[in-house]
Design an enzyme around this catalytic site. Structure first.
Site, PDB file in Angstrom:
ATOM      1  CB  ALA A 136      -0.879  -0.012   1.161  1.00  0.00           C
TER       2      ALA A 136
ATOM      3  NE  ARG B  94      -1.533   8.215 -11.623  1.00  0.00           N
ATOM      4  CZ  ARG B  94      -1.860   7.544 -10.639  1.00  0.00           C
ATOM      5  NH1 ARG B  94      -1.610   7.571  -9.438  1.00  0.00           N
ATOM      6  NH2 ARG B  94      -2.379   6.245 -11.047  1.00  0.00           N
TER       7      ARG B  94
ATOM      8  CD  GLU C 108       6.747  -7.087  -1.281  1.00  0.00           C
ATOM      9  OE1 GLU C 108       6.515  -5.994  -0.726  1.00  0.00           O
ATOM     10  OE2 GLU C 108       6.902  -8.167  -0.305  1.00  0.00           O
TER      11      GLU C 108
ATOM     12  CB  SER D  65      -0.560  -2.904  -5.330  1.00  0.00           C
ATOM     13  OG  SER D  65      -0.151  -2.032  -5.479  1.00  0.00           O
TER      14      SER D  65
ATOM     15  CB  CYS E  96      -8.161  -5.396   4.234  1.00  0.00           C
ATOM     16  SG  CYS E  96      -7.119  -4.043   4.420  1.00  0.00           S
TER      17      CYS E  96
ATOM     18  CG  ASP F 225       0.836  -1.127   8.810  1.00  0.00           C
ATOM     19  OD1 ASP F 225      -0.001  -0.304   8.434  1.00  0.00           O
ATOM     20  OD2 ASP F 225       0.319  -2.636   8.581  1.00  0.00           O
TER      21      ASP F 225
ATOM     22  CG  ASN G  11      -3.840   2.835   0.164  1.00  0.00           C
ATOM     23  OD1 ASN G  11      -3.143   2.503  -1.002  1.00  0.00           O
ATOM     24  ND2 ASN G  11      -4.213   1.914   0.886  1.00  0.00           N
TER      25      ASN G  11
ATOM     26  CE1 TYR H 273     -37.373   9.367   9.487  1.00  0.00           C
ATOM     27  CE2 TYR H 273     -38.528  11.207   8.871  1.00  0.00           C
ATOM     28  CZ  TYR H 273     -38.526   9.860   9.368  1.00  0.00           C
ATOM     29  OH  TYR H 273     -39.732   9.195   9.469  1.00  0.00           O
TER      30      TYR H 273
HETATM   31  C1  LIG Z   1      -5.900  -9.764   8.350  1.00  0.00           C
HETATM   32  C2  LIG Z   1      -5.570  -8.252   8.104  1.00  0.00           C
HETATM   33  C3  LIG Z   1      -6.831  -7.360   7.806  1.00  0.00           C
HETATM   34  C4  LIG Z   1      -6.862  -6.096   7.845  1.00  0.00           C
HETATM   35  N1  LIG Z   1      -7.978  -5.247   7.593  1.00  0.00           N
HETATM   36  C5  LIG Z   1      -7.791  -4.030   7.437  1.00  0.00           C
HETATM   37  C6  LIG Z   1      -9.198  -3.244   7.400  1.00  0.00           C
HETATM   38  O1  LIG Z   1     -10.138  -3.544   7.403  1.00  0.00           O
HETATM   39  N2  LIG Z   1      -8.962  -1.722   7.309  1.00  0.00           N
HETATM   40  C7  LIG Z   1      -7.589  -1.304   7.078  1.00  0.00           C
HETATM   41  O2  LIG Z   1      -7.653  -0.016   7.167  1.00  0.00           O
HETATM   42  N3  LIG Z   1      -6.517  -1.735   7.277  1.00  0.00           N
HETATM   43  C8  LIG Z   1      -6.613  -3.331   7.403  1.00  0.00           C
HETATM   44  N4  LIG Z   1      -5.264  -4.021   7.504  1.00  0.00           N
HETATM   45  C9  LIG Z   1      -4.039  -3.410   7.747  1.00  0.00           C
HETATM   46  C10 LIG Z   1      -3.528  -3.065   6.411  1.00  0.00           C
HETATM   47  O3  LIG Z   1      -3.475  -4.187   5.607  1.00  0.00           O
HETATM   48  C11 LIG Z   1      -2.278  -2.604   6.501  1.00  0.00           C
HETATM   49  O4  LIG Z   1      -2.463  -1.244   7.269  1.00  0.00           O
HETATM   50  C12 LIG Z   1      -1.434  -2.245   5.327  1.00  0.00           C
HETATM   51  O5  LIG Z   1      -1.407  -3.289   4.502  1.00  0.00           O
HETATM   52  C13 LIG Z   1      -0.193  -1.469   5.580  1.00  0.00           C
HETATM   53  O6  LIG Z   1       0.330  -1.007   4.325  1.00  0.00           O
HETATM   54  P1  LIG Z   1       1.991  -0.822   4.186  1.00  0.00           P
HETATM   55  O7  LIG Z   1       2.356  -0.696   2.766  1.00  0.00           O
HETATM   56  O8  LIG Z   1       2.654  -0.008   5.292  1.00  0.00           O
HETATM   57  O9  LIG Z   1       2.590  -2.320   4.764  1.00  0.00           O
HETATM   58  P2  LIG Z   1       2.427  -3.688   4.170  1.00  0.00           P
HETATM   59  O10 LIG Z   1       1.046  -3.915   3.376  1.00  0.00           O
HETATM   60  O11 LIG Z   1       2.723  -4.784   5.165  1.00  0.00           O
HETATM   61  O12 LIG Z   1       3.384  -3.800   2.966  1.00  0.00           O
HETATM   62  C14 LIG Z   1       4.902  -3.718   3.348  1.00  0.00           C
HETATM   63  C15 LIG Z   1       5.660  -4.512   2.142  1.00  0.00           C
HETATM   64  O13 LIG Z   1       6.857  -4.557   2.528  1.00  0.00           O
HETATM   65  C16 LIG Z   1       7.508  -5.780   2.173  1.00  0.00           C
HETATM   66  N5  LIG Z   1       8.818  -5.786   2.987  1.00  0.00           N
HETATM   67  C17 LIG Z   1       8.959  -5.853   4.543  1.00  0.00           C
HETATM   68  N6  LIG Z   1      10.375  -5.870   4.669  1.00  0.00           N
HETATM   69  C18 LIG Z   1      11.100  -5.905   3.577  1.00  0.00           C
HETATM   70  C19 LIG Z   1      12.660  -5.866   3.003  1.00  0.00           C
HETATM   71  N7  LIG Z   1      13.401  -5.722   3.805  1.00  0.00           N
HETATM   72  N8  LIG Z   1      12.626  -5.943   1.776  1.00  0.00           N
HETATM   73  C20 LIG Z   1      11.549  -6.032   0.649  1.00  0.00           C
HETATM   74  N9  LIG Z   1      10.450  -5.833   1.178  1.00  0.00           N
HETATM   75  C21 LIG Z   1      10.069  -5.833   2.498  1.00  0.00           C
HETATM   76  C22 LIG Z   1       6.533  -6.704   2.461  1.00  0.00           C
HETATM   77  O14 LIG Z   1       6.623  -8.330   2.087  1.00  0.00           O
HETATM   78  C23 LIG Z   1       5.350  -6.097   2.473  1.00  0.00           C
HETATM   79  O15 LIG Z   1       4.792  -6.640   1.227  1.00  0.00           O
HETATM   80  C24 LIG Z   1      -5.724  -5.557   7.742  1.00  0.00           C
HETATM   81  C25 LIG Z   1      -4.386  -6.298   7.639  1.00  0.00           C
HETATM   82  C26 LIG Z   1      -4.677  -7.606   7.885  1.00  0.00           C
HETATM   83  C27 LIG Z   1      -3.276  -8.587   8.126  1.00  0.00           C
END
Ligand SMILES: Cc1cc2nc3c(=O)[nH]c(=O)nc-3n(C[C@H](O)[C@H](O)[C@H](O)COP(=O)(O)OP(=O)(O)OC[C@H]3O[C@@H](n4cnc5c(N)ncnc54)[C@H](O)[C@@H]3O)c2cc1C
Length: 459
Positions: free
Chosen positions: A12, A23, A36, A42, A46, A289, A311, A432
């Protein structure tokens, strides 16, 4: 000569940043290299609980954009199954390991986007070689869990460890697949993202679905038989299990950042400014995160690992990397989830957050219905408001109800974001008609009750 942006993490935050940067800056001006370590870009973690339950298909349907799309349509060099193992700030290089081909590469960067996400909590007792124990952080985790659920012998008894929203969603998914499900939570109550009086409503609904809730019960180990998990060990004895799902929360994945000397804040997330720059490190950005952010109500740094923020923050970083100007305004902690048909929404501070932040406050709970009482399908809805004393400023809100409850929290989130008082809110011009709300919307009823409560304590 083109500058080079390196992105660590292709989900994300990382891909939002990369896409926005692209862009604004063509490939002649900005080369983009994404590392990755997983198999997907992407993707929607969730959606995993709904894929497990069978409500949606996966994993392809949970992928917004494939690596190849980024390569061909966004002119990015996307290196899948490449794990970054070190960042050399001085030399402006990253070191990455090819997890499939083997070998290591060193790549130079001008700009670095750190978007490595979060790491699931895994206490020592959870590190096991027994089959049948799963996290649900990645699509690979989801696929492995689905394979286990479909394989022979089919598991019948599931234990979900951890009662946060992911544990609750997974308990629902497993119940829907016909397993007998026990949810074990170390603290007094699952669903601690809302106050305990509201969490109680969620717990009741889960019990109604057949989920056994064991709260106040820390897990201390896992038992196995013939290489398969057989029980979860607790102080009150073992709980038999054919499959165990871990939902113990996450912490920011900052190991590489920390080793490189980037600043880590009190929540454990990387410190960033409003433009998602890492202070003191020109050309280094972080989002998602792995970072901490500002809570707009408490004024405190918080770590809120949600896709919605990842995002937005990634987009902000990408606009700035692309030469534009954007800021991330912070969070107020809005979140929604559901347990089958029971919907839960929350925004702002819980009572304990308000106390910790030093607010004097009142809280009220208003019972109402989702539609006019006489209209078919009207179901109960409980709205809780927390308001500052004596100003009446809204500090937090929670909603639990059966239909049209969760997204009503957005009305309250907008009020909170804009610093409205509960008195202001009573005048809100909300829609309403009998199929959608009682003549006084549950939000308005709660606001009126809060105004009365403030008046009562002022007397
Ligand atoms: C089961 C579940 C349900 C969820 N439901 C919701 C919801 O309903 N609503 C909501 O807002 N959020 C939800 N989330 C949270 C949401 O998915 C995360 O907040 C979001 O994906 C965070 O995005 P990110 O890009 O910061 O991290 P991530 O999505 O964790 O992406 C980080 C990426 O970095 C890669 N990476 C890590 N270290 C390295 C490295 N050293 N070298 C290369 N690549 C690396 C990982 O493989 C990963 O693909 C949920 C999460 C889970 C697990």
């Amino acid at each position: 000569m083109a500058q080079r942006l390196i992105v660590i993490g292709g989900d994300a935050a990382g891909m939002s940043a990369a896409s926005q940067a692209r862009r604004r800056r063509g490939s002649d001006d900005l080369e983009i290299v994404v590392f990755e370590r997983g198999h997907f870009t992407s993707y929607s973690a969730c959606g995993i609980p709904y894929w497990i339950s069978g409500q949606v298909d996966g994993p392809e349907q949970l992928i917004a954009r494939e690596p190849e799309t980024f390569r061909t349509e966004f002119a990015m060099d996307v290196r899948m199954r490449h794990e970054v193992t070190a960042i050399d700030i001085e030399r402006r290089e990253v070191v990455a390991r090819d997890l499939e081909g083997g070998g290591e590469v060193r790549e130079h960067f001008d700009e670095l986007m750190y978007a490595a996400g979060a790491t699931p909590a895994q206490p020592p007792w959870a590190r096991t070689d027994a089959g049948g124990v799963f996290g649900v952080q990645t699509l690979d985790d989801g696929a492995a869990l689905r394979d286990w659920l479909d394989a022979d012998p089919q598991p019948r008894r599931a234990v979900v460890i951890g009662g946060g929203y992911i544990g609750v969603e997974m308990a629902e998914a497993l119940i829907q697949r016909g397993l007998s499900v026990t949810l074990v939570e170390a603290s007094d109550q699952p669903m601690s993202t809302v106050d305990s009086d509201m969490a109680e409503l969620v717990v009741d609904a889960m019990r109604g679905l057949g989920v056994t809730i064991r709260a106040g019960l820390p897990v201390t180990g896992l038992e196995q038989r013939d290489g398969r998990v057989s029980a979860v060990v607790t102080a009150e004895g073992p709980i038999p299990a054919d499959v165990v799902v871990l939902g113990l929360g996450v912490r920011p994945n900052v190991a590489l950042a920390e080793a490189a000397g980037l600043p880590i804040g009190p929540t454990g997330g990387i410190r960033v400014d409003r433009r998602m720059r890492v202070p003191g490190f020109p050309g280094i950005w972080a989002a998602g995160d792995c970072v901490e952010t500002l809570h707009r109500v408490s004024g405190m740094p918080v770590h809120v690992p949600l896709g919605t923020h990842a995002n937005k923050q990634g987009r902000v970083a990408g606009i700035n990397i692309g030469g534009g100007y954007a800021t991330f305004a912070g969070v107020i902690g809005t979140a929604v989830t559901k347990v089958c048909e029971l919907e839960v929404g929350r925004t702002g501070l819980r009572e304990r957050d308000a106390s910790e932040a030093g607010f004097d406050f009142i809280s009220v709970i208003a019972e109402s219905t989702s539609r006019a009482g006489y209209y078919p399908g009207a179901r109960p809805m409980t709205v809780k408001l927390i308001a500052e004393r004596p100003s009446g400023r809204l500090l937090g809100a929670q909603i639990v109800g059966w239909s049209e409850a969760a997204k009503r929290i957005d009305t309250l989130a907008v009020a909170l974001w804009n610093g409205m008082t509960v008195d202001d809110m009573t005048a809100l011009d909300l829609g309403y008609a009998p199929p959608y709300a009682p003549v006084w919307d549950p939000v308005l009823i709660a606001a009126r009750k809060a105004v009365d409560a403030l008046a009562a304590v002022a007397r």
